[in-house]
Design a protein around this motif. Structure first.
Motif: not given
Ligand code: NAI
Ligand code: ENO
Length: 364
Positions: A122-142
């Motif tokens: 349950m974390a993400g953003s309005e961005r899309s595609g592999v270019e927007a991927a981040s290793q930290h996206l899910f940290e501390n999210a559910f």
């Protein structure tokens, strides 16, 4: 023995998951796309160890398969996988923003000897595609998992153990309950943001001042209107039954507001703000939610050269990580206001202390 992880659809979410897993000891991460140029891009960007256009080749070697494609194609993937010779104990999961339909589909399909467990980081953003991927996206999210009574406990434990690499907090929720909650806290807000932007867009066709004056607040509250159209088409259509009820509730709420305005009922309007404010203050602040917390502040910058560079340097020299810096022009010839964004509340707090110590005026 190496654990093979296949990620179908290496976009924002699939790519972020791949980055959490790639490089961990004993894990081999394979990306899949039916499009050869995309498969090649996943490898070129270093997000996966290798990639293929053959779903069968990847799936039959997999210990874990993550379906990270739009919700509208999940059922098709499940059906294709059910016709393959999957490894015994292979775990199939997905990251879709809705959980009932994919869980129903997996239950109906014969996936044995593999096991399906629905998932939703349950974390993400309005961005899309592999270019927007981040290793930290899910940290501390559910990270929601939706096992069923028949789900083998060891499979659930293996999946949960693997997902610890994301840094997310894993929670179990019933698929139907999940869909009702996310409809209210994520799907309806996306729909409202789009409607709001389109309303202003239409006014702007006859008066360009609408767009000019819509900086700041309007931009912030409508950020999610920039989300990926196909991904969101699929989510909203898939969860339409829950959403249709919520839209009715919303319309009633709007009618109540309209009536209060007609009646010039100031007490009613301020009471609505009071109850909303009170509930909002109780919401958890620091954990990442569905709608990302934005750790931002605004700094007034006087019009002298080099000031922006100096602020960035001051922050950098104290290891306060800026995630974004934007100049908001209040007049054409004057820089006006800087918007500074950070990834954590801690970075924001440190930046505010520093900037105020340097006599900058900081607002939120
Ligand atoms: N965007 C977000 O913030 C979040 C999205 N999700 C869910 O994650 C899933 C993926 O979304 P994102 O990563 O945001 O989208 P994205 O657009 O960044 O990535 C989608 C991936 O699926 C592939 N794809 C698209 N259509 C396909 C098709 N018909 N067949 C095969 N591959 C196809 C694309 O090439 C891309 O690799 C969706 O189910 C979405 O509901 C879950 C949490 C957050
Ligand atoms: O951009 C935001 O803040 C989001 O709302 C991200 C998001 C989008 C879809 C999801 O299923 C979960 C999180």
């Amino acid at each position: 023995m190496e654990t093979t992880i296949v990620i179908c659809g290496v976009g924002l979410i699939g790519g972020s998951l791949a980055l959490c897993l790639k490089g961990q000891p004993g894990l081999n991460v394979i990306g899949h796309s039916p499009d050869a140029s995309l498969a090649e891009k996943y490898v070129r960007r270093g997000v996966v160890d290798s990639a293929t256009t053959s779903l069968r080749e990847a799936a039959e070697a997999a210990d874990f398969i993550f379906l990270c494609v739009p919700v509208g194609v999940l059922d098709d993937y499940i059906r294709q996988l059910s016709a393959m010779d999957l490894k015994a104990g292979c775990i199939i999961s997905d990251v879709g923003s809705t959980k009932s339909s994919v869980t129903d589909c997996a239950r109906a399909a014969d996936l044995k000897p593999a096991v399906f467990i629905g998932g939703h980081p349950m974390a993400g953003s309005e961005r899309s595609g592999v270019e927007a991927a981040s290793q930290h996206l899910f940290e501390n999210a559910f990270y929601v998992l939706t096992p069923e009574p028949a789900t083998p406990i060891d499979a659930l434990e293996r999946l949960s153990a693997l997902l610890r690499h994301t840094g997310a907090k894993i929670v179990r929720v019933d698929a139907g309950e999940h869909d009702e909650i996310v409809a209210a806290i994520s799907h309806l807000p996306h729909l409202i943001a789009v409607a709001l932007v389109n309303q202003v867009r239409k006014h702007n066709e006859t008066n360009g001042l609408y767009a000019s004056l819509a900086a700041g607040g309007f931009r912030d509250i409508t950020r999610i209107a920039s989300s990926e159209p196909v991904v969101w088409r699929d989510i909203l259509l898939n969860n339409r039954h829950v959403l249709l009820e919520l839209i009715e509730e919303w319309q009633e709420e709007m009618k109540r507001f309209a009536q209060m305005l007609r009646d010039e009922d100031g007490e009613g309007v301020s009471e609505a703000f009071r109850t909303a404010g009170e509930f909002r203050r109780q919401l958890p602040e620091r954990r990442k939610g569905m709608l990302q917390s934005v750790y931002e502040c605004y700094v007034d910058v006087p019009d002298h050269p080099g000031i922006i560079g100096r602020i960035a340097t001051e922050l950098g020299s104290r290891r306060i990580n800026l995630s974004n810096l934007q100049i908001i022009e209040s007049r054409e010839d004057v820089p006006g206001v800087l918007r500074l964004s950070f990834r954590t509340q801690e970075d924001l707090d440190q930046a505010v202390t520093l900037l105020e110590g340097l006599n900058h005026s900081v607002r939120f």
